[in-house]
Design an enzyme around this catalytic site. Structure first.
Site, PDB file in Angstrom:
ATOM      1  CG  ASP A 118     -12.550  -4.652 -20.988  1.00 59.61           C
ATOM      2  OD1 ASP A 118     -12.220  -5.855 -21.004  1.00 59.61           O
ATOM      3  OD2 ASP A 118     -13.212  -4.126 -21.907  1.00 59.61           O
TER       4      ASP A 118
ATOM      5  CG  HIS B 192      -2.167   0.835   1.048  1.00 58.69           C
ATOM      6  ND1 HIS B 192      -2.242   1.920   0.192  1.00 58.69           N
ATOM      7  CD2 HIS B 192      -3.391   0.766   1.650  1.00 58.69           C
ATOM      8  CE1 HIS B 192      -3.453   2.461   0.273  1.00 58.69           C
ATOM      9  NE2 HIS B 192      -4.160   1.774   1.145  1.00 58.69           N
TER      10      HIS B 192
END
Length: 467
Positions: free
Chosen positions: A382, A166
């Protein structure tokens, strides 16, 4: 909409993990993280999961092979992800851009997408098999910064799991990187948004000067052992659609009913969670609201393509008794004030405090942290198989301290209603109290008012799933 069966168990066959390096040589250099990036509370691996349907037009194409090749090409542009973190003086973190690569796992599961149930939401069955914790790869320093697992399903769909250090990126940065991999997987030669390091914009001033009060980093002793191990928590998810939000707003005076969904939901969850955990009335409780600071930074602004951490953790504080006994509007006003406190000076003050105070962890005792992912765009990523059926946080309560965090994730239920699903972690006894309190909050006001602002179509329901 039915949640996934609690008994759903499946096996996953994994190929040996391998390192995927950038497809072409990249610079060997050291790149310092910002003073927002390397705070103690971000030194952990955060998991993200995406579910994709079978697409007949993609038959014959292997999602694992497509994504692996695209990952190598994308790392040429995002080459710091292929390096390793090093710690220097004053706990300052830098990336050594070694080009060693990221961990990649190819896998197959004997399960179909449909067997997960219509309500794809955390907690997911067998999550540890879908984002496998490769021994030796889960550290913060001197370890791979990114792990990707692509698991093919029997139905022709697949699951994309990602785990990222992170300190390297926030949700917006993760989505930017994942989108770039998707673009390259679909044939692009380069990402449409070129990545920019630019971490110096969020560094401390010289000399540092802390100009704001940052209660989010208060040091609070856990004298009553309130931190519970994650495996002893009850994990559930709750759905909030138009009916639920209308019910919550009916608890507010007219001048507050136009508040944001984030504000009213955060106020309600914080209040119900506090009631469920039963702290002493005089004890101070807090909610930390993750606020994206990108729109607030103007002098200078963050460069387009920046993918580092650029958020603040402003905090709302209250005595537990005051929070539980006052109406919902009391919590709401505190949340609004905290959220609105973030500006450019606030971010500079946080960076300065990190340098002067040794990069502290945010407060976790009697604290609740919320992160709004509804506009992050995980579901839009996508790889050639269309948008994800589900995309976003893999679970609640991630990080070094279990049970503290919840994510707000965009979700469409089985009736086609758009809303927000919230993964939640609490000790089992407290979870039952929380559910009763929240149900009461959603129902009681609707029953009191003869003419609700938005007539309910039917009594409010939750989607609830538990491991």
């Amino acid at each position: 909409m039915a949640p996934p069966p609690p008994s759903l168990i499946f096996s996953v066959r994994r190929s040996p993990p391998e390192l995927v390096a950038p497809a072409t040589p990249t610079p060997h250099e050291f790149k310092p993280l910002s003073d927002i990036d390397d705070q103690d509370g971000l030194r952990f691996q955060i998991p993200v999961i995406q579910f994709y349907k079978n697409v007949p037009s993609m038959n014959g194409r292997d999602p694992a092979k497509v994504i692996k090749a695209a990952l190598a090409k994308t790392l040429v542009f995002y080459y710091p992800f292929a390096g390793r973190l090093r710690e220097g003086a004053g706990r300052k973190l830098s990336v050594e851009c070694t080009g060693e690569g990221v961990v990649f796992i190819e896998a197959d599961a004997d399960v179909t997408l449909g067997e997960f149930g219509d309500a794809l939401q955390p907690p997911f069955p067998c999550l540890e098999e879908l984002i496998y914790d490769v021994p030796g790869a889960g550290g913060v320093l001197d370890s791979p910064l990114l792990l990707v697992q692509v698991t093919r399903l029997k139905c022709g769909g697949f699951i994309f799991g990602l785990r990222l250090n992170h300190t390297m990126a926030d949700a917006a940065g993760m989505v930017q990187f994942m989108t770039a991999v998707g673009e390259v997987a679909r044939g692009a030669h380069a990402p449409s948004i070129p990545p920019v390091w630019g971490r110096e914009v969020l560094n401390a001033r010289d000399p540092p000067r802390v100009t704001r009060t940052h209660h989010e980093y208060d040091e609070i002793a856990d004298t009553k052992n309130t931190i519970v191990p994650l495996d002893e928590m009850d994990h559930r998810s709750f759905f909030f659609g138009a009916d639920e939000f209308a019910a919550l707003r009916r608890h507010l005076p007219p001048h507050l009913r136009r508040c944001s969904t984030f504000e009213v939901l955060t106020a309600a969850l914080w209040r119900c969670r506090t009631v469920a955990l039963r702290p002493d009335p005089e004890e101070e409780v807090r909610v930390l609201c993750i606020v994206n600071s990108r729109p607030k930074l103007r002098h200078p602004p963050l460069p387009a393509g920046f993918y580092g951490n650029a958020f603040a953790l402003p905090v709302a504080l209250a005595a537990a008794g005051d929070l539980c006994e006052n109406p919902l509007s009391y919590a709401l006003e505190l949340v609004k004030a905290a959220k609105n406190s973030v500006d450019q000076e606030y971010m500079k003050s946080v960076a300065d405090m990190m340098v002067t105070k040794g990069r502290p962890h945010f407060a976790v005792v009697r604290s609740y942290l919320v992160s709004d992912l509804t506009r992050a765009g995980f579901g839009d990523v996508d790889f050639g198989w269309g948008k994800a059926v589900y995309g976003g946080a893999a679970k609640g309560g991630v990080g070094a301290i279990p049970g503290v965090a919840s994510f707000y994730i965009p979700f469409r239920n089985g009736k086609g209603e758009d809303g927000i699903v919230v993964p939640f972690c609490l000790p089992a006894a407290a979870m039952e109290t929380f559910v009763k309190e929240l149900n009461g909050l959603l129902k009681e006001k609707a029953e009191e008012e003869e003419r609700p602002l938005i007539p309910a179509k039917k009594p409010s329901t939750f989607i609830i799933s538990a491991l």
